[in-house]
Design a protein around this motif. Structure first.
Motif, PDB file in Angstrom:
ATOM      1  N   PHE A  77       0.731  -1.237  -0.026  1.00  0.00           N
ATOM      2  CA  PHE A  77       0.058  -0.016  -0.070  1.00  0.00           C
ATOM      3  C   PHE A  77       0.911   1.221  -0.011  1.00  0.00           C
ATOM      4  N   LYS A 117      -1.402   5.629   6.256  1.00  0.00           N
ATOM      5  CA  LYS A 117      -2.528   5.234   7.089  1.00  0.00           C
ATOM      6  C   LYS A 117      -3.130   3.830   6.883  1.00  0.00           C
ATOM      7  N   THR A 118      -2.897   3.380   5.625  1.00  0.00           N
ATOM      8  CA  THR A 118      -3.219   1.788   5.430  1.00  0.00           C
ATOM      9  C   THR A 118      -2.087   0.943   5.997  1.00  0.00           C
ATOM     10  N   ASN A 119      -0.783   1.506   6.011  1.00  0.00           N
ATOM     11  CA  ASN A 119       0.383   0.599   6.503  1.00  0.00           C
ATOM     12  C   ASN A 119       0.046   0.603   7.760  1.00  0.00           C
TER      13      ASN A 119
END
Length: 68
Positions: A23, A27-29
């Motif tokens: 990703f 924020k996704t990580n």
């Protein structure tokens, strides 16, 4: 037993996604790292030997390295 195995697998998958930079969004990580940590904690409480046992299916060393 299937739930515990699923938690271990989920922790390993989250670690691998972050390590391979699947990703782009930070924020996704961070969400994947939080999910990985939660899975490890639940796995540790539910499994007979815990997540930090030598023969645990969770790749705990790689997970901790990724968290750093």
């Amino acid at each position: 037993d299937n739930v515990v195995n699923g938690l271990g697998m989920m922790a390993n998958i989250c670690q691998e996604m972050v390590e391979k930079k699947k990703f782009e969004a930070e924020k996704t990580n961070l969400f994947a790292l939080r999910a990985m940590t939660g899975c490890i904690i639940l796995f540790d409480h539910l499994h007979v030997h815990g997540a930090f046992h030598k023969k645990s299916p969770v790749r705990i060393k790689e997970c901790i390295t990724t968290l750093r």
